[in-house]
Design a protein around this motif. Structure first.
Motif, PDB file in Angstrom:
ATOM      1  N   SER A 211       0.800  -1.138  -0.129  1.00  0.00           N
ATOM      2  CA  SER A 211       0.203   0.142   0.046  1.00  0.00           C
ATOM      3  C   SER A 211       0.718   1.125  -0.080  1.00  0.00           C
ATOM      4  N   LEU A 212       0.395   2.136  -0.315  1.00  0.00           N
ATOM      5  CA  LEU A 212       1.057   3.625  -0.435  1.00  0.00           C
ATOM      6  C   LEU A 212       0.399   4.554   0.567  1.00  0.00           C
ATOM      7  N   GLU A 213       1.282   5.539   1.309  1.00  0.00           N
ATOM      8  CA  GLU A 213       0.732   6.520   2.223  1.00  0.00           C
ATOM      9  C   GLU A 213       1.059   7.740   1.308  1.00  0.00           C
ATOM     10  N   LEU A 214       0.029   8.602   1.158  1.00  0.00           N
ATOM     11  CA  LEU A 214       0.287   9.712   0.531  1.00  0.00           C
ATOM     12  C   LEU A 214       0.051  10.815   1.351  1.00  0.00           C
ATOM     13  N   THR A 215       0.383  12.074   0.708  1.00  0.00           N
ATOM     14  CA  THR A 215       0.256  13.112   1.472  1.00  0.00           C
ATOM     15  C   THR A 215      -1.269  13.778   1.751  1.00  0.00           C
ATOM     16  N   GLY A 216      -1.551  14.319   2.892  1.00  0.00           N
ATOM     17  CA  GLY A 216      -2.894  14.551   3.237  1.00  0.00           C
ATOM     18  C   GLY A 216      -3.673  13.547   3.712  1.00  0.00           C
ATOM     19  N   GLY A 217      -3.078  12.485   4.375  1.00  0.00           N
ATOM     20  CA  GLY A 217      -3.881  11.325   5.078  1.00  0.00           C
ATOM     21  C   GLY A 217      -4.382  10.689   3.923  1.00  0.00           C
ATOM     22  N   ARG A 218      -4.025  10.369   2.857  1.00  0.00           N
ATOM     23  CA  ARG A 218      -4.698   9.738   1.858  1.00  0.00           C
ATOM     24  C   ARG A 218      -3.898   8.404   1.776  1.00  0.00           C
ATOM     25  N   SER A 219      -4.512   7.069   1.019  1.00  0.00           N
ATOM     26  CA  SER A 219      -3.856   6.007   1.069  1.00  0.00           C
ATOM     27  C   SER A 219      -4.208   5.142  -0.242  1.00  0.00           C
ATOM     28  N   VAL A 220      -3.385   4.374  -0.780  1.00  0.00           N
ATOM     29  CA  VAL A 220      -3.672   3.390  -1.856  1.00  0.00           C
ATOM     30  C   VAL A 220      -3.369   1.927  -1.590  1.00  0.00           C
ATOM     31  N   LEU A 221      -4.302   1.169  -1.760  1.00  0.00           N
ATOM     32  CA  LEU A 221      -4.215  -0.260  -1.820  1.00  0.00           C
ATOM     33  C   LEU A 221      -3.708  -0.625  -3.094  1.00  0.00           C
ATOM     34  N   TRP A 222      -2.508  -1.263  -3.173  1.00  0.00           N
ATOM     35  CA  TRP A 222      -1.968  -1.562  -4.615  1.00  0.00           C
ATOM     36  C   TRP A 222      -2.056  -2.956  -4.793  1.00  0.00           C
ATOM     37  N   GLY A 223      -1.983  -3.687  -3.582  1.00  0.00           N
ATOM     38  CA  GLY A 223      -1.746  -5.194  -3.802  1.00  0.00           C
ATOM     39  C   GLY A 223      -0.416  -5.675  -4.153  1.00  0.00           C
ATOM     40  N   SER A 224      -0.330  -6.875  -5.032  1.00  0.00           N
ATOM     41  CA  SER A 224       0.933  -7.132  -5.373  1.00  0.00           C
ATOM     42  C   SER A 224       1.724  -6.366  -6.448  1.00  0.00           C
ATOM     43  N   ASP A 225       2.761  -6.767  -7.152  1.00  0.00           N
ATOM     44  CA  ASP A 225       3.370  -5.963  -8.168  1.00  0.00           C
ATOM     45  C   ASP A 225       2.793  -6.348  -9.591  1.00  0.00           C
ATOM     46  N   GLU A 226       2.037  -7.140  -9.597  1.00  0.00           N
ATOM     47  CA  GLU A 226       1.497  -7.850 -10.791  1.00  0.00           C
ATOM     48  C   GLU A 226       0.521  -6.597 -11.535  1.00  0.00           C
ATOM     49  N   LYS A 227       0.540  -6.565 -12.755  1.00  0.00           N
ATOM     50  CA  LYS A 227      -0.321  -5.649 -13.512  1.00  0.00           C
ATOM     51  C   LYS A 227       0.083  -4.128 -13.033  1.00  0.00           C
ATOM     52  N   GLY A 228       1.135  -3.994 -12.984  1.00  0.00           N
ATOM     53  CA  GLY A 228       1.496  -2.719 -12.473  1.00  0.00           C
ATOM     54  C   GLY A 228       1.176  -1.522 -13.488  1.00  0.00           C
ATOM     55  N   VAL A 229       1.119  -1.728 -14.888  1.00  0.00           N
ATOM     56  CA  VAL A 229       0.739  -0.677 -15.939  1.00  0.00           C
ATOM     57  C   VAL A 229      -0.763  -0.335 -15.501  1.00  0.00           C
ATOM     58  N   ALA A 230      -1.413  -1.399 -15.580  1.00  0.00           N
ATOM     59  CA  ALA A 230      -2.978  -1.407 -15.573  1.00  0.00           C
ATOM     60  C   ALA A 230      -3.358  -0.649 -14.276  1.00  0.00           C
ATOM     61  N   LYS A 231      -2.710  -0.992 -13.074  1.00  0.00           N
ATOM     62  CA  LYS A 231      -3.288  -0.416 -11.760  1.00  0.00           C
ATOM     63  C   LYS A 231      -2.591   0.978 -11.793  1.00  0.00           C
ATOM     64  N   SER A 232      -1.620   1.601 -12.540  1.00  0.00           N
ATOM     65  CA  SER A 232      -1.251   2.829 -12.590  1.00  0.00           C
ATOM     66  C   SER A 232      -2.370   3.683 -13.424  1.00  0.00           C
ATOM     67  N   HIS A 247      -9.108   7.343   0.335  1.00  0.00           N
ATOM     68  CA  HIS A 247      -8.616   5.819   0.301  1.00  0.00           C
ATOM     69  C   HIS A 247      -8.908   5.167  -0.941  1.00  0.00           C
ATOM     70  N   PHE A 248      -7.952   4.692  -1.632  1.00  0.00           N
ATOM     71  CA  PHE A 248      -8.258   4.182  -3.196  1.00  0.00           C
ATOM     72  C   PHE A 248      -7.748   2.769  -3.007  1.00  0.00           C
ATOM     73  N   ASP A 249      -8.382   1.801  -3.747  1.00  0.00           N
ATOM     74  CA  ASP A 249      -8.182   0.389  -4.088  1.00  0.00           C
ATOM     75  C   ASP A 249      -8.112  -0.030  -5.473  1.00  0.00           C
ATOM     76  N   VAL A 250      -6.707  -0.293  -5.877  1.00  0.00           N
ATOM     77  CA  VAL A 250      -6.732  -0.603  -7.341  1.00  0.00           C
ATOM     78  C   VAL A 250      -5.916  -2.024  -7.317  1.00  0.00           C
ATOM     79  N   SER A 251      -5.940  -2.837  -6.182  1.00  0.00           N
ATOM     80  CA  SER A 251      -5.535  -4.312  -6.260  1.00  0.00           C
ATOM     81  C   SER A 251      -6.038  -5.085  -7.177  1.00  0.00           C
ATOM     82  N   VAL A 252      -7.241  -4.881  -7.493  1.00  0.00           N
ATOM     83  CA  VAL A 252      -7.903  -5.555  -8.692  1.00  0.00           C
ATOM     84  C   VAL A 252      -8.346  -4.438  -9.670  1.00  0.00           C
ATOM     85  N   PRO A 253      -7.440  -4.052 -10.654  1.00  0.00           N
ATOM     86  CA  PRO A 253      -7.512  -2.843 -11.565  1.00  0.00           C
ATOM     87  C   PRO A 253      -8.850  -2.848 -12.303  1.00  0.00           C
ATOM     88  N   THR A 254      -9.591  -3.904 -12.503  1.00  0.00           N
ATOM     89  CA  THR A 254     -10.909  -4.169 -13.418  1.00  0.00           C
ATOM     90  C   THR A 254     -11.938  -3.646 -12.272  1.00  0.00           C
TER      91      THR A 254
END
Length: 261
Positions: A211-232, A247-254
């Motif tokens: 997961s990613l911790e961003l400025t302003g108390g925001r966060s992103v659940l990324w999951g594994s490193d697979e499908k990195g381009v799609a998640k981006s 809070h954002f969740d792109v662990s399943v990009p679809t």
């Protein structure tokens, strides 16, 4: 019929005696030309060898360095170990490149090019940090392939810090610390540029829980490193569509999700 004269009989006797004929002028000329040509080739070869190895003209007089960002040109020259006055032709460019990568771990790749008649060019590509790992009050820079290459006193601006909180059983198993570090580095490499500027921490709890911790108390659940381009791509669109979410969740990009406005 009158018989042959004494002179004629003597000439026939001489021709029939089997003595060698004198060489023809054309054949003699060709032999001489061949000898001259061979001598010219030998002299040219000796001259070329002397010109390349023995003459004072084709020798290293300068070593130019390009492509450095953090390293100094003086550091690169010193690590290359190219002596001025060395014949250009005798330099082993592959050995120079290997020596540079060995002595300066910040170098990712380097092209060593002869610049006739007097120069050597060192075209350096430095590693780019995508993560830093805290170590004894300092920080170790990590590139996009998970290679730890330099220790610095302060993390570079815009480079997130890795927070590795892996249970001991996980760290000792199939997904050990080194592999998790590589996964985190690949995630950090794939973060979209607009988000990377705001990313402060990359947290890893397991191989599929990054997961990613961003400025302003925001966060992103990324999951594994697979499908990195799609998640981006998905994260960029999701953050535009839900600009007030925290809070954002792109662990399943679809099937992305956001919450906490």
């Amino acid at each position: 019929m009158a018989g042959s004269t004494t002179a004629e009989r003597g000439e026939r006797k001489h021709l029939g005696s089997g003595s060698p004929r004198p060489p023809r002028p054309g054949r003699l000329l060709r032999s001489r030309m061949l000898i001259i040509l061979l001598l010219a080739v030998v002299l040219a070869g000796c001259g070329s060898i002397w010109l390349l190895y023995g003459s004072p003209w084709l020798r290293v007089q300068r070593v130019s360095v390009s492509g450095t960002r953090v390293l100094t040109q003086a550091e690169v020259r010193e690590a290359a170990g190219v002596r001025l006055g060395t014949p250009l032709v005798s330099l082993d460019t592959d050995a120079i490149a290997a020596r540079l990568r060995q002595k300066l771990s910040r170098i990712d790749s380097v092209d060593v090019v002869r610049s006739w008649p007097h120069g050597i060019g060192l075209k350096v590509t430095e590693r780019t940090p995508v993560l830093v790992v805290g170590k004894g009050g300092k920080f170790v820079e990590v590139d996009g392939e998970g290679v730890r290459f330099a220790t610095v006193s302060h993390p570079p601006v815009g480079v997130p810090v890795l927070e590795l909180t892996v249970p001991r059983t996980v760290g000792q198993g199939r997904f050990g610390t080194d592999r998790l570090l590589r996964e985190a580095a690949r995630v950090a490499r794939d973060i979209p540029a607009a988000v990377a500027r705001d990313t402060r921490t990359v947290k890893v709890r397991s191989y599929d829980s990054v997961s990613l911790e961003l400025t302003g108390g925001r966060s992103v659940l990324w999951g594994s490193d697979e499908k990195g381009v799609a998640k981006s791509t998905t994260l960029t669109a999701l953050m535009k569509a839900a600009s007030r979410a925290r809070h954002f969740d792109v662990s399943v990009p679809t099937a992305p999700a956001s919450s906490g406005s």
